[in-house]
Scaffold this active site. Sequence first.
Site, PDB file in Angstrom:
ATOM      1  N   THR B 272       0.813  -1.219   0.000  1.00 31.01           N
ATOM      2  CA  THR B 272       0.000   0.000   0.000  1.00 31.01           C
ATOM      3  C   THR B 272       0.846   1.269   0.000  1.00 31.01           C
ATOM      4  O   THR B 272       1.856   1.343   0.683  1.00 31.01           O
ATOM      5  CB  THR B 272      -0.895   0.001   1.248  1.00 31.01           C
ATOM      6  OG1 THR B 272      -1.724  -1.144   1.166  1.00 31.01           O
ATOM      7  CG2 THR B 272      -1.741   1.249   1.341  1.00 31.01           C
ATOM      8  N   SER B 278      -6.460   0.859  -2.577  1.00 32.86           N
ATOM      9  CA  SER B 278      -7.265  -0.144  -3.261  1.00 32.86           C
ATOM     10  C   SER B 278      -6.746  -0.443  -4.658  1.00 32.86           C
ATOM     11  O   SER B 278      -6.787  -1.570  -5.120  1.00 32.86           O
ATOM     12  CB  SER B 278      -8.712   0.323  -3.346  1.00 32.86           C
ATOM     13  OG  SER B 278      -9.254   0.438  -2.060  1.00 32.86           O
ATOM     14  N   GLY B 311       3.106  -2.709   8.482  1.00 30.62           N
ATOM     15  CA  GLY B 311       3.325  -3.357   9.773  1.00 30.62           C
ATOM     16  C   GLY B 311       4.750  -3.864   9.883  1.00 30.62           C
ATOM     17  O   GLY B 311       5.363  -4.241   8.880  1.00 30.62           O
ATOM     18  N   ARG B 443     -25.979 -11.107  34.963  1.00 29.84           N
ATOM     19  CA  ARG B 443     -26.548  -9.804  35.222  1.00 29.84           C
ATOM     20  C   ARG B 443     -28.076  -9.867  35.305  1.00 29.84           C
ATOM     21  O   ARG B 443     -28.733 -10.436  34.434  1.00 29.84           O
ATOM     22  CB  ARG B 443     -26.157  -8.867  34.081  1.00 29.84           C
ATOM     23  CG  ARG B 443     -26.800  -7.491  34.093  1.00 29.84           C
ATOM     24  CD  ARG B 443     -26.154  -6.624  35.127  1.00 29.84           C
ATOM     25  NE  ARG B 443     -26.608  -5.239  35.036  1.00 29.84           N
ATOM     26  CZ  ARG B 443     -26.235  -4.306  35.911  1.00 29.84           C
ATOM     27  NH1 ARG B 443     -25.444  -4.612  36.905  1.00 29.84           N
ATOM     28  NH2 ARG B 443     -26.670  -3.069  35.787  1.00 29.84           N
ATOM     29  N   GLY B 527     -22.541  -0.198  30.384  1.00 29.81           N
ATOM     30  CA  GLY B 527     -21.346   0.526  30.792  1.00 29.81           C
ATOM     31  C   GLY B 527     -20.157  -0.397  31.010  1.00 29.81           C
ATOM     32  O   GLY B 527     -19.015  -0.028  30.757  1.00 29.81           O
ATOM     33  N   THR B 548     -11.095  -2.739   6.159  1.00 30.84           N
ATOM     34  CA  THR B 548     -10.349  -1.921   5.201  1.00 30.84           C
ATOM     35  C   THR B 548      -9.103  -2.626   4.681  1.00 30.84           C
ATOM     36  O   THR B 548      -8.843  -2.628   3.480  1.00 30.84           O
ATOM     37  CB  THR B 548      -9.941  -0.575   5.857  1.00 30.84           C
ATOM     38  OG1 THR B 548     -11.138   0.112   6.232  1.00 30.84           O
ATOM     39  CG2 THR B 548      -9.137   0.283   4.916  1.00 30.84           C
ATOM     40  N   GLU B 550      -6.168  -5.497   3.692  1.00 29.35           N
ATOM     41  CA  GLU B 550      -6.244  -6.667   2.796  1.00 29.35           C
ATOM     42  C   GLU B 550      -7.424  -6.533   1.834  1.00 29.35           C
ATOM     43  O   GLU B 550      -8.076  -7.518   1.484  1.00 29.35           O
ATOM     44  CB  GLU B 550      -6.370  -7.963   3.601  1.00 29.35           C
ATOM     45  CG  GLU B 550      -5.166  -8.260   4.482  1.00 29.35           C
ATOM     46  CD  GLU B 550      -4.115  -9.107   3.789  1.00 29.35           C
ATOM     47  OE1 GLU B 550      -4.477  -9.869   2.885  1.00 29.35           O
ATOM     48  OE2 GLU B 550      -2.934  -8.973   4.148  1.00 29.35           O
ATOM     49  N   ASP B 552     -10.293  -3.176   0.714  1.00 35.28           N
ATOM     50  CA  ASP B 552     -11.474  -2.487   1.229  1.00 35.28           C
ATOM     51  C   ASP B 552     -12.729  -3.287   0.875  1.00 35.28           C
ATOM     52  O   ASP B 552     -12.891  -3.738  -0.268  1.00 35.28           O
ATOM     53  CB  ASP B 552     -11.538  -1.096   0.603  1.00 35.28           C
ATOM     54  CG  ASP B 552     -12.809  -0.366   0.990  1.00 35.28           C
ATOM     55  OD1 ASP B 552     -12.839   0.220   2.076  1.00 35.28           O
ATOM     56  OD2 ASP B 552     -13.786  -0.420   0.211  1.00 35.28           O
TER      57      ASP B 552
END
Lengths: 754, 754
Positions: B272, B278, B311, B443, B527, B548, B550, B552
């Site tokens: 990229t 893209s 990365g 809960r 919460g 997004t 690998e 879009d």
Amino acid sequence: MEKTNYSSSILQYIPYFFIIWSDDLLSVSEVAVVRRIIKNDPTLSEDERELLYTWLHKEAPPKWKVIKNWAEIISNSGVKLNESDTYPLTSFSKKLASLNGGDPSINEKLSEIEINLGIQPNHYNHLFEVEVQKEKTSNYYSGKEIHQILMGEHNQQLEHFGEFLSHPNFSWEVNRDLDGFRKKVLTQVQHLGEKGYGAMAYPEEYGGINNMTLYANIFEYLMFVDGSLTIKFGVQFGLFGGSVQKLGSKKHHDQYLKNIGEAKLLGCFAMTETGHGSNVRGIKTTATYTRETDAITIHTPGKNDNKEYIGNALHGSMATVFAQLIVKGKNHGVHAILVPLRDENNNLMPGVTIEDCGYKLGLNGVDNGKIWFNQVQVPRENLLNKYGDIKPDGSYYSAIKNPNKRFFTMLGTLVGGRICVAKGALGGAKMALAIAVKYALKRRQFNDSIKIQEDLIMDYPSHQLRLTPPIAKSYVYHVTLEALMKTYSDDTITDKREVETQVAALKAVITWFANETIQECREACGGKGYLLENRIADLKTDVDIFTTFEGDNTVLLQLAAKGILSNFNSELNSGGFKAVLKMVSSQIKDKLVAINPAYSNKVDKDHLYNPKFHQHAFDYRTRRLTYSLAMRIKDYIKRGVPPYQAFLKVQSHLLALGKAYSCELAYTTFVRYTDSIEDQKNRELFKKLGALFALQEIREDATWYLEHGYIGSTKSKAIRQRVERLSTELRPHIENLVDGFGIPEHCLTAPIIR
Amino acid sequence: MEKTNYSSSILQYIPYFFIIWSDDLLSVSEVAVVRRIIKNDPTLSEDERELLYTWLHKEAPPKWKVIKNWAEIISNSGVKLNESDTYPLTSFSKKLASLNGGDPSINEKLSEIEINLGIQPNHYNHLFEVEVQKEKTSNYYSGKEIHQILMGEHNQQLEHFGEFLSHPNFSWEVNRDLDGFRKKVLTQVQHLGEKGYGAMAYPEEYGGINNMTLYANIFEYLMFVDGSLTIKFGVQFGLFGGSVQKLGSKKHHDQYLKNIGEAKLLGCFAMTETGHGSNVRGIKTTATYTRETDAITIHTPGKNDNKEYIGNALHGSMATVFAQLIVKGKNHGVHAILVPLRDENNNLMPGVTIEDCGYKLGLNGVDNGKIWFNQVQVPRENLLNKYGDIKPDGSYYSAIKNPNKRFFTMLGTLVGGRICVAKGALGGAKMALAIAVKYALKRRQFNDSIKIQEDLIMDYPSHQLRLTPPIAKSYVYHVTLEALMKTYSDDTITDKREVETQVAALKAVITWFANETIQECREACGGKGYLLENRIADLKTDVDIFTTFEGDNTVLLQLAAKGILSNFNSELNSGGFKAVLKMVSSQIKDKLVAINPAYSNKVDKDHLYNPKFHQHAFDYRTRRLTYSLAMRIKDYIKRGVPPYQAFLKVQSHLLALGKAYSCELAYTTFVRYTDSIEDQKNRELFKKLGALFALQEIREDATWYLEHGYIGSTKSKAIRQRVERLSTELRPHIENLVDGFGIPEHCLTAPIIR
């Protein structure tokens, strides 16, 4: 072979016909427009007129060869398309017609086709293989002007406020550690307090100007700076200050309100407990009055009964604590009591324990904490006593005898906060939309092989469809919330139950809308949207919790639906036989409409854009859902199902009603507002936004409308097409529309749009 | 007055009838079941039998009074309902019948009603005003067993891997600063590399076991530890290592692959660019071969042409760089070249500039950076030369002559990464679902006034509807991705175009699904879900970008749709006249089905749960969308609209086709899988999950099905009801279902579920 050498008089129509037939643009009213212009065109001979008429039959469209021939004529012409011409298509046509040499005999009325069919350059420029001189944004509308219309009476004050936010205290930066971030936000809140912005909604004697609507707009504007600031501001001035103002009496106002408004007394609003969020009535904290000491003892009885998520908990020196008030051994229900948390040296008061809630998904500039009270004593005067008091003789007194009604009256005074939450969420959505749109007007990706430059992503239909309907919705919701806040803060309206129902429903719908929109904008910005510096990431994590706090959305929608139902029932009960008749007759009318194919399959543009159609569709849905829901519950109860369980069984029906009701309310409010806009040009724009909102809403719930026969297949498809077409039609003005949100330039710091 | 003193024989039926009529449970096949049992019941007299029959008419249901009378009999009985009985309702009935004294003459076949109508305690316990002895989770199914079935051949290896993750290196904690977080994740990746988990997909000679499917499952499991770890693991071993493995030749493997698998050589996958995400084919980085130096020069030509979001950029010492390969002045298109980034002392190589991307919404443990190359020289050997090579004589050679085909072949080898992304997203969704479900089983909030304890939120229908369909979808997608990965890594299938289309579509659909699901889970935890410690917050911010990177999602769906279209066209073209006939005849069959009201309004349970119905519905939709899309594009092109523009005009149609196609593929794969499960009990459970998936999918696209007349109003409503009912039916097993995901206990650290 088809005839290919057209006269100038015919040639001038070719671009129109090509566009019309390439896109199947024609509806009945549109045929009428074109036909009228042909009929009155003095440059045409009778034969030519007849030829043009033959190209106007929806049932017998021109053959492909013919259309393709037009395409060739256009692309071989060498004529340029200039988007900044007043009537680009008409100018293009004129140039095309004059190519043939001789007298072009132009019909000056041609531009009416362009106007009446709403044909915009971005509808057709990609259909032509000709050079296009593009403009990124039309200057037909002005963002500033739109914003002025939207802000109305508060325009000037908000403009000043927007400028004030350029102060370095409010500049944005990445903040990752709790302490630093919280300190910064604290400074910001104090700064706003000093300048009088915190007290806006308080009476003049306490430094305010008694203007809740302006306060709410300021609250929304703060979202353009930072979500944490917005929320801490709201906790301090709206929740804490608001509880003192609305649940307390003069003695409390005199003692505290000025200091609160100036952020000199920082405080909390301690309602939610770990064990009880949505079910406030079930909170466990006790406030027990002791005659001997004339004091109230605040106590956290059990493991899960501590207060939780309390904003300002690490900075606040006082809290409005909600607790079960017990006087002479009797529980009088939930009341609010002012409890000091810290002394002047910032040390915790005896019996008070506070724990940091730690890192959250977002809003990390807000110091949320848990609070425990171990037999903490406060004077009797600290009871916020507007709706329930302990008299000097130690007896409980309230003018509202019914404890249920008392509880809801107290909570009702806090509904303003819910409007603010919705406004804040909407502010977040606007900010994300502005960034995504401005990025899409810079970012290019992919292209047609014949072009050198790649296409702006804003010019992709899927991108338009992604961003334009939420812009229209933002306008509608903005206007709705303004109107709601005005009703809410109108003291002449004493019964606030209706507005409470409205706020509950709209808070849910708008905060969900904001989250979806921000997500859409994140994806629309691709990897760039993922970087904190571009601001959408924070909006996403901050606004997320808006769907939960100040009332969980699912719970609120059910609350709203119950409100609608009880109105419906009381109408029926009080109206007696006449009301029943009225209902039955409207049921019959509904059915008549529903089975009338002339209506359920009416797809003419004029009809689809008509607010009367939209309003009827929304009104019909709310009424039918209310009626069928009431009947279902009645049925269950008749069969012996306990009422609590009957309501459980219709939960999804309740949610649907709550949503339908908000939609109707928002649209009705917006149409009323639009009609009041004096300037015609802008009124037309707002009408278009309203139509886009309405059609998109119908489209999103098309399953329901189809199931009930209210719309037929053809109409359902036509509505989808109209949403796409309106989104494209608004493309040249999309930057003006996001500018119309009025986000100060210095707040739009995202590098991707600089 | 109605008869209220029933005989024991009648009494034993009362609870069944009450439930049936309180809920309108009856469909034709269900009436048949009850009728058969009554018919064969030896304890009934003829009169009693006739009485019971009168209560079985859907058109003439028992009167309200009668039903209410039943309710009273039940609540006045004092009988307790014990949910842990094998047949709770039947035991209840027996006890009720024996109240009348005398011989109860119980019909032992009654339990068949309970079984055949799928009546579960949580369907009815709230209908009775009697004491209920509840069980939170049924032990009919076992989570462990379900997980074994799901994991199949890899079960044991994954169990070991899950245990391995209990190593303190993989314990979760809040990480807010970039450096600390990145260091921790780096250590984790190295640890995994050392233990051989990185090399799983590589050949044995390089430390692997050649098992891409197991690798993908390990990738997914890492999501239970942390999203950043998952992604950095994928970058190092999947993208960087995978590019060397799949685009390189033996010399590259020998030199690098072992070190990469052991994380001794860290690297990047630099594809990229800021200007080109893209549109990979349009990237601008150049790789120019110079004969004289026998070297390739890597260069970033312009301002926006740097690599971005890469990365491992701050830790990596090498990168697979994608660039336009220019040999002898000719551009041969995008190729991959290995470029050293740092020397052994970790200093940047000359000409390489790397900048930190900074804070992101999530995945902050991954060191993403921007990379610029300023005339960086690497040897000719660094070209990953499997599909295109520079020969020693300096000329370019590729076995694939068509540059277009070469480009897609190269990209195609990287499709495994897309499957992993989908699996990772799915892992995130599973984790969020497990937390939300386990929380909802602890809960409590609100209650009926007659009960002391508040209700578990998992017992609210709206909560069941929120969490159960996504659980079913997770199962379906899991099975689908397993199958896809097997096809993808099957070397006997050389033409991977079909699987590429499938992966493109499913990556988009599953990553969107994961994001929606995680959001739903966040809200479902209120919460508490907002606190980082409860893990959902990180899942939300980490998984966000999966939509997004690998590829879009919007772009991928269009890619998939184009793949489907070209299959369709080539089928038509190659098949000639016969294919056209076949298509025309299937069109006619579609129409017949569509206009047959017996089908479009068939609402019987057996039909609605029948996989044949679901498969037909999905197949019909894909076919119709393909056909109408092909026709629309053909039309545009016939009219002279350029092809690129014609595709733009059908963008939303393309997206719809991509989604429809994934749904059909996923369901077909799942049904095939389900049929192969040997154990009947669990097979039935999987069938139910499949039915829930299918009905929910049809429900979500009901607008389309209604528009096309494939389902009528009644069926559409019935489908919605069945989704609700199935969700409730699965309620007793919901904990087993999330346990079936197999998330190791030590990874479920969220305090709200401890």
